[in-house]
Design a protein around this motif. Structure first.
Motif, PDB file in Angstrom:
ATOM      1  N   ARG A 180      33.544  12.148  57.635  1.00  0.00           N
ATOM      2  CA  ARG A 180      32.314  12.653  57.016  1.00  0.00           C
ATOM      3  C   ARG A 180      31.766  11.649  56.005  1.00  0.00           C
ATOM      4  NH1 ARG A 180      31.462  16.460  52.814  1.00  0.00           N
ATOM      5  NH2 ARG A 180      33.721  16.767  52.670  1.00  0.00           N
ATOM      6  N   GLU A 181      32.662  10.949  55.314  1.00  0.00           N
ATOM      7  CA  GLU A 181      32.225   9.912  54.386  1.00  0.00           C
ATOM      8  C   GLU A 181      31.489   8.797  55.113  1.00  0.00           C
ATOM      9  OE1 GLU A 181      32.163   7.974  50.459  1.00  0.00           O
ATOM     10  OE2 GLU A 181      32.114   9.996  51.296  1.00  0.00           O
ATOM     11  N   ALA A 182      31.955   8.448  56.310  1.00  0.00           N
ATOM     12  CA  ALA A 182      31.275   7.419  57.098  1.00  0.00           C
ATOM     13  C   ALA A 182      29.877   7.878  57.501  1.00  0.00           C
ATOM     14  CB  ALA A 182      32.100   7.082  58.339  1.00  0.00           C
ATOM     15  N   LEU A 183      29.753   9.140  57.892  1.00  0.00           N
ATOM     16  CA  LEU A 183      28.429   9.663  58.240  1.00  0.00           C
ATOM     17  C   LEU A 183      27.510   9.634  57.018  1.00  0.00           C
ATOM     18  CD1 LEU A 183      29.562  12.695  60.433  1.00  0.00           C
ATOM     19  CD2 LEU A 183      28.406  10.623  61.251  1.00  0.00           C
ATOM     20  N   ARG A 184      28.052   9.995  55.870  1.00  0.00           N
ATOM     21  CA  ARG A 184      27.233  10.001  54.652  1.00  0.00           C
ATOM     22  C   ARG A 184      26.832   8.586  54.244  1.00  0.00           C
ATOM     23  NH1 ARG A 184      27.421   9.133  49.395  1.00  0.00           N
ATOM     24  NH2 ARG A 184      29.564   8.377  49.467  1.00  0.00           N
ATOM     25  N   LEU A 185      27.798   7.673  54.230  1.00  0.00           N
ATOM     26  CA  LEU A 185      27.502   6.305  53.810  1.00  0.00           C
ATOM     27  C   LEU A 185      26.571   5.595  54.781  1.00  0.00           C
ATOM     28  CD1 LEU A 185      30.870   4.948  52.354  1.00  0.00           C
ATOM     29  CD2 LEU A 185      28.744   5.406  51.135  1.00  0.00           C
ATOM     30  N   SER A 186      26.651   5.939  56.064  1.00  0.00           N
ATOM     31  CA  SER A 186      25.734   5.310  57.015  1.00  0.00           C
ATOM     32  C   SER A 186      24.294   5.720  56.731  1.00  0.00           C
ATOM     33  CB  SER A 186      26.117   5.694  58.449  1.00  0.00           C
ATOM     34  OG  SER A 186      25.868   7.066  58.721  1.00  0.00           O
ATOM     35  N   ARG A 187      24.099   6.984  56.340  1.00  0.00           N
ATOM     36  CA  ARG A 187      22.747   7.421  55.970  1.00  0.00           C
ATOM     37  C   ARG A 187      22.292   6.744  54.685  1.00  0.00           C
ATOM     38  NH1 ARG A 187      25.116  12.427  57.605  1.00  0.00           N
ATOM     39  NH2 ARG A 187      25.453  13.017  55.419  1.00  0.00           N
ATOM     40  N   GLU A 188      23.215   6.628  53.730  1.00  0.00           N
ATOM     41  CA  GLU A 188      22.887   5.949  52.480  1.00  0.00           C
ATOM     42  C   GLU A 188      22.557   4.478  52.734  1.00  0.00           C
ATOM     43  OE1 GLU A 188      25.177   4.876  48.297  1.00  0.00           O
ATOM     44  OE2 GLU A 188      25.710   6.706  49.388  1.00  0.00           O
ATOM     45  N   LEU A 189      23.335   3.854  53.606  1.00  0.00           N
ATOM     46  CA  LEU A 189      23.079   2.457  53.957  1.00  0.00           C
ATOM     47  C   LEU A 189      21.700   2.313  54.594  1.00  0.00           C
ATOM     48  CD1 LEU A 189      24.010  -0.487  54.451  1.00  0.00           C
ATOM     49  CD2 LEU A 189      25.016   0.306  56.592  1.00  0.00           C
ATOM     50  N   HIS A 190      21.366   3.245  55.465  1.00  0.00           N
ATOM     51  CA  HIS A 190      20.061   3.203  56.132  1.00  0.00           C
ATOM     52  C   HIS A 190      18.933   3.248  55.096  1.00  0.00           C
ATOM     53  CE1 HIS A 190      17.693   3.469  59.762  1.00  0.00           C
ATOM     54  NE2 HIS A 190      17.045   4.528  59.307  1.00  0.00           N
ATOM     55  N   GLN A 191      19.097   4.081  54.072  1.00  0.00           N
ATOM     56  CA  GLN A 191      18.076   4.168  53.035  1.00  0.00           C
ATOM     57  C   GLN A 191      18.003   2.887  52.214  1.00  0.00           C
ATOM     58  OE1 GLN A 191      19.247   7.641  50.843  1.00  0.00           O
ATOM     59  NE2 GLN A 191      18.592   9.087  52.440  1.00  0.00           N
ATOM     60  N   VAL A 192      19.176   2.329  51.877  1.00  0.00           N
ATOM     61  CA  VAL A 192      19.195   1.096  51.091  1.00  0.00           C
ATOM     62  C   VAL A 192      18.533  -0.046  51.860  1.00  0.00           C
ATOM     63  CG1 VAL A 192      20.722  -0.679  50.120  1.00  0.00           C
ATOM     64  CG2 VAL A 192      21.203   1.740  49.716  1.00  0.00           C
ATOM     65  N   VAL A 193      18.819  -0.140  53.153  1.00  0.00           N
ATOM     66  CA  VAL A 193      18.217  -1.204  53.959  1.00  0.00           C
ATOM     67  C   VAL A 193      16.692  -1.056  53.992  1.00  0.00           C
ATOM     68  CG1 VAL A 193      18.003  -2.085  56.304  1.00  0.00           C
ATOM     69  CG2 VAL A 193      20.256  -1.634  55.347  1.00  0.00           C
ATOM     70  N   ARG A 194      16.223   0.169  54.127  1.00  0.00           N
ATOM     71  CA  ARG A 194      14.770   0.382  54.131  1.00  0.00           C
ATOM     72  C   ARG A 194      14.165   0.013  52.776  1.00  0.00           C
ATOM     73  NH1 ARG A 194      12.401   2.747  58.377  1.00  0.00           N
ATOM     74  NH2 ARG A 194      13.720   3.698  59.974  1.00  0.00           N
ATOM     75  N   ARG A 195      14.883   0.313  51.692  1.00  0.00           N
ATOM     76  CA  ARG A 195      14.394  -0.091  50.372  1.00  0.00           C
ATOM     77  C   ARG A 195      14.371  -1.608  50.238  1.00  0.00           C
ATOM     78  NH1 ARG A 195      18.370   4.123  47.554  1.00  0.00           N
ATOM     79  NH2 ARG A 195      17.216   6.055  47.978  1.00  0.00           N
ATOM     80  N   LEU A 196      15.410  -2.256  50.792  1.00  0.00           N
ATOM     81  CA  LEU A 196      15.424  -3.719  50.761  1.00  0.00           C
ATOM     82  C   LEU A 196      14.220  -4.294  51.497  1.00  0.00           C
ATOM     83  CD1 LEU A 196      19.212  -4.473  51.392  1.00  0.00           C
ATOM     84  CD2 LEU A 196      17.917  -5.044  49.342  1.00  0.00           C
ATOM     85  N   LEU A 197      13.907  -3.721  52.627  1.00  0.00           N
ATOM     86  CA  LEU A 197      12.747  -4.192  53.381  1.00  0.00           C
ATOM     87  C   LEU A 197      11.459  -3.934  52.614  1.00  0.00           C
ATOM     88  CD1 LEU A 197      13.734  -3.090  56.998  1.00  0.00           C
ATOM     89  CD2 LEU A 197      13.790  -5.389  56.019  1.00  0.00           C
ATOM     90  N   THR A 198      11.386  -2.796  51.921  1.00  0.00           N
ATOM     91  CA  THR A 198      10.204  -2.503  51.108  1.00  0.00           C
ATOM     92  C   THR A 198      10.062  -3.514  49.986  1.00  0.00           C
ATOM     93  OG1 THR A 198      10.421  -0.144  51.604  1.00  0.00           O
ATOM     94  CG2 THR A 198       9.080  -0.745  49.701  1.00  0.00           C
ATOM     95  N   LEU A 199      11.179  -3.820  49.300  1.00  0.00           N
ATOM     96  CA  LEU A 199      11.149  -4.832  48.243  1.00  0.00           C
ATOM     97  C   LEU A 199      10.744  -6.190  48.795  1.00  0.00           C
ATOM     98  CD1 LEU A 199      14.379  -3.926  46.232  1.00  0.00           C
ATOM     99  CD2 LEU A 199      12.017  -3.621  45.494  1.00  0.00           C
ATOM    100  N   ALA A 200      11.284  -6.518  49.974  1.00  0.00           N
ATOM    101  CA  ALA A 200      10.954  -7.803  50.581  1.00  0.00           C
ATOM    102  C   ALA A 200       9.470  -7.889  50.917  1.00  0.00           C
ATOM    103  CB  ALA A 200      11.786  -8.015  51.837  1.00  0.00           C
ATOM    104  N   ILE A 201       8.925  -6.797  51.425  1.00  0.00           N
ATOM    105  CA  ILE A 201       7.491  -6.791  51.756  1.00  0.00           C
ATOM    106  C   ILE A 201       6.658  -6.941  50.481  1.00  0.00           C
ATOM    107  CG2 ILE A 201       5.615  -5.343  52.633  1.00  0.00           C
ATOM    108  CD1 ILE A 201       7.660  -4.193  54.633  1.00  0.00           C
TER     109      ILE A 201
END
Length: 807
Positions: free
Chosen positions: A726-747
């Motif tokens: 369950r921690e892996a499922l949670r962290l994968s969603r958190e990672l997905h959000q962080v990556v999208r934020r990184l892309l937003t910052l990059a843009i």
């Protein structure tokens, strides 16, 4: 380790690994039986320095394998003993190496074994090489001693991946050359100009030559990947990186050839290439480490069996077994084909194939099914009734073709990002070139190159791999090991979690339903029951022996215990017949009023009844409930009897309609397809789950001590708990959000940088500052977003804490 923010004050931490002890665990001091067993061995054998060397970085220990066959070892030792020279040598793969403490432990155990001459371990690759004096060293005994601590040995098959050798070398070269180029560039920024004559020309030429080497050495992985993507019609993420490297280098080359090395972007180019290589190295580091943690598996080619040829016993690969071959199945070995038992009786377990946990007895002339394991203490003879090519194991052991399977179709997000990034960067650069062309080709080219430099995909090339590495490292500490490159991209899509039953939700062993029965025994009955149970390898006997040993039962070495197959164990002591076995075992006669469970009889009088049940993973109820609360549909899909599956489903709160039992491997695969292969996670432990693995979106196993399945899995679990899933499922969603934020910052950064370039304000110096500054900012943001502090460890039975050791 556990996150202090998520650890309750009353939660216990494991004495061995420091992980949270799941609620309902049999012991409040250990998170799993593996950690308890290994800790006990370390303390009893005076090997507690292991804890000083771990530095608090130990993962949960795998439970030591019971009765594991070593048929693969015999031909290797024979070959080593036949080699000339005073010393024999053998190289083996090792599963379970975590750190330097593991290396020390193996060396210490080898040192205590007589006849050894040398032992070296390669922890990075998971290999061990030993030397011994011919005829004076027990290789099998040494391996069994080490495997008692949760490690596993196997034939030498591991080979370093080309990238794991290639990237560090390329990275080292690029770092060294980049530092020199930056020194030359500093002189340009502080005033070195063409008017300074030969010194300016020398620094320009040195920067050009060194940068050329960096582009060729460091850029090659990106050029190759980008070209391969274009050939497949997929604009890979490496395409904008490769284009940026080539265009910036080409423009800087023109500037340098024109005598204006101070206008070139050599330092920025070198820094960019080096940082991209760091990102690529981070991307593969943890995955390589996780893959090397396990033994290499090559399907049927890695399985062996003993075949009788005349008066010789030869160990052969199972693929060489033919019909009518006479096989000798040693304890713990696999029956590779359907066969007929030739000896009087045998005890086998078929849970690997059918999911049914119980051992059963087979009598002479009865069939031994393919996929069964010899669960007895003696080798048995069997006559193969089919060749291996006709065995049902063939389809289950096969490997899917490279490039096919679950990962296909799950990189669309990154393909879209890459495609849009390439098109946007090229369009903006072309716009800058067009806008500044009236001011002259040199100025227009300078603006276009500046646009290519400052729009580098740092968030993709550096911060994103770092984010994946941080998540993988956190999950590894929790006992969740990722093997598939894109697993963290697939996990957020999971909506259904499909569990096999035996060995997955349960632990594949029995437990007492009522511990007070053991505690209420008098000393004599306790000692007798222990001596009976400890002399059998039956799962019930192992369970009882373990429970009785915890109460201080004493072992009698000279006890003469007789096993009655199908009934139980008997010990005549002082003229009194003690029996431990079936509830209806009263002088061989069944009785309607017989107590339930396994019973201890004194003569024909029942002394105690031990109610037993399958041991459930300690946090299974909590985790299943939590998964359902988070919106996941939980299913039980098992080859075990439907009644047992429904009973377990009721105890876990899973609807009976979602509990399917009595399924063959083909049925499991069809069920996964019917439920939806695009959003399902499958967790199984037996080869009967093999076909279902191939149909699910992602699949994993907790059974790393069995062949085949770990090699087919996207991930594997270590320890008894399911919380890491369950921690892996949670962290994968958190990672997905962080990556999208990184892309937003990059843009956002690139919008500002493009505006600066288009108005003509970007210079090589400003670019040299902006590019690494933004890279550093994205890295810090990633670390801040995903890093978790580690929980303080408890003292391990009076041993120093890791912090005290490090101090």
């Amino acid at each position: 380790m556990a996150d202090p923010a998520q650890t309750r004050p009353d939660e216990a931490l494991c004495l061995h690994c420091g992980s949270r002890v799941p609620e309902g665990a049999s012991s409040r001091e250990f998170c799993c039986a593996g950690c308890e067993a290994v800790h006990g061995l370390l303390v009893s054998q005076g090997l507690t320095r292991y804890y000083q060397l771990t530095g608090g970085k130990t993962s949960p220990a795998a439970e030591p394998a019971r009765g594991r066959g070593l048929s693969w070892l015999e031909p290797l030792v024979t070959k080593a003993e036949a080699a000339p020279g005073a010393l024999c040598s053998l190289e083996l793969d090792v599963q379970g190496i975590h750190c330097a403490a593991c290396v020390w432990l193996m060396n210490e155990l080898f040192r205590r074994q007589p006849g050894g001459a040398g032992f070296t371990v390669d922890p990075a690759l998971g290999k061990a090489r030993m030397q011994w004096r011919r005829g004076a060293f027990d290789v099998a005994g040494f391996l069994r001693a080490v495997e008692g601590f949760g490690y596993l040995f196997g034939p030498s098959r591991k080979r370093p991946a080309p990238a794991s050798l290639d990237l560090p070398i390329r990275l080292g070269i690029c770092v060294a050359l980049t530092m020199n180029v930056m020194l030359f560039s500093v002189s340009f920024y502080v005033g070195l100009a063409p008017e300074d004559g030969e010194v300016f020309g020398l620094f320009t030429r040195l920067s050009l030559w060194l940068s050329t080497v960096v582009v060729l050495v460091g850029g090659w992985p990106f050029f190759r990947s980008a070209w391969q993507g274009l050939r497949r019609g997929v604009p890979h993420l490496d395409l904008p990186i490769a284009l940026g490297i080539l265009l910036v280098f080409g423009t800087s080359l023109v500037q340098a050839r024109g005598g204006r090395g101070d206008l070139a972007y050599f330092d920025t180019l070198n820094t960019f290439v080096t940082l991209m290589l760091v990102g690529r190295w981070l991307q593969q580091r943890v995955l390589e480490r996780n893959r090397r943690f396990l033994l290499e598996d090559d399907g049927a080619e890695g399985l062996f069996v003993r075949r009788q040829e005349g008066d010789q016993l030869v160990t052969v690969k199972v693929s060489q077994v033919a019909e009518r071959d006479l096989l000798v199945i040693a304890p713990g070995d696999l029956v590779p084909v359907d066969a007929e038992l030739l000896d009087a009786r045998a005890r086998v377990t078929t849970d690997w194939m059918t999911g049914e946990p119980d051992e059963r007895e087979v009598l002479a002339g009865q069939p031994l099914p393919a996929g069964a394991f010899n669960a007895g203490r003696e080798a048995v003879r069997a006559l193969a009734t089919q060749s291996f090519q006709d065995s049902p194991l063939v389809a289950l052991l096969r490997r899917p073709p490279e490039g096919s399977g679950r990962s296909a179709g799950h990189t669309r997000f990154w393909e879209s990002v890459s495609r849009r990034w390439v098109v946007t960067v090229l369009a903006v650069s072309a716009l800058g070139l067009a806008l500044w062309w009236p001011s002259g080709p040199d100025k227009a080219l300078e603006v276009a190159v500046a646009l290519l430099v400052v729009t580098c995909p740092c968030a993709i090339g550096i911060a994103t791999p770092l984010a994946y590495e941080l998540v993988q490292a956190r999950l590894r500490r929790e006992g969740f090991f990722i093997r598939a490159t894109d697993l963290l991209d697939r996990l957020p899509r999971v909506r259904q979690v499909l569990f096999d039953k035996t060995g997955t939700l349960t632990l594949g062993r029995m437990e007492l339903a009522d511990r007070s029965v053991v505690e209420s025994l008098d000393d004599e009955a306790r000692d007798v029951a222990f001596n009976l149970a400890s002399r059998s390898n039956h799962p019930v006997s192992r369970c009882l022996a373990d429970a009785l040993s915890r109460t201080g039962a004493r072992f009698v070495p000279d006890a003469r215990v007789t096993e009655h197959p199908g009934q139980g164990l008997e010990w005549v002591r002082g003229g009194v017949s003690w029996r431990l076995g079936r509830a209806d075992w009263r002088s061989g006669c069944a009785s309607a009023d017989a107590p339930r469970g396994t019973v201890l009889f004194r003569d024909n009088t029942s002394v105690a009844a031990f109610p037993l049940r399958e041991a459930l993973r300690p946090d299974a109820r909590r985790e299943v409930s939590a998964l359902q609360a988070e919106g996941h549909a939980v299913w039980l899909i098992s080859g075990d009897a439907p009644a047992r599956v429904r009973e377990l489903a009721n105890s876990l709160g899973v609807p009976e309609a979602q509990a399917l039992g009595g399924l063959r491997p083909e049925d499991k695969a069809c069920t996964v397809s019917r439920l939806g292969s695009t959003d399902s996670l499958y967790l199984g432990d037996g080869v009967n789950d093999s076909l279902a693995f191939e149909r699910a979106l992602c699949a994993g196993t907790p059974a790393i001590d069995r062949p085949v399945m770990p090699g087919k899995s996207d991930f594997f679990l270590v320890g008894e708990g399911l919380a890491s899933l369950r921690e892996a499922l949670r962290l994968s969603r958190e990672l997905h959000q962080v990556v999208r934020r990184l892309l937003t910052l990059a843009i956002g950064y690139n919008v500002v940088a493009v505006a600066v370039c288009l108005v003509g304000w970007m210079t090589p110096l400003r670019a040299a500052v902006a590019m690494p500054a933004t890279s550093l900012a994205t890295v810090l943001f990633t670390v801040w977003s995903l890093s978790a502090p580690r929980a303080p460890r408890r003292d391990a039975a009076g041993l120093p804490r890791p912090t005290e050791v490090l101090a």
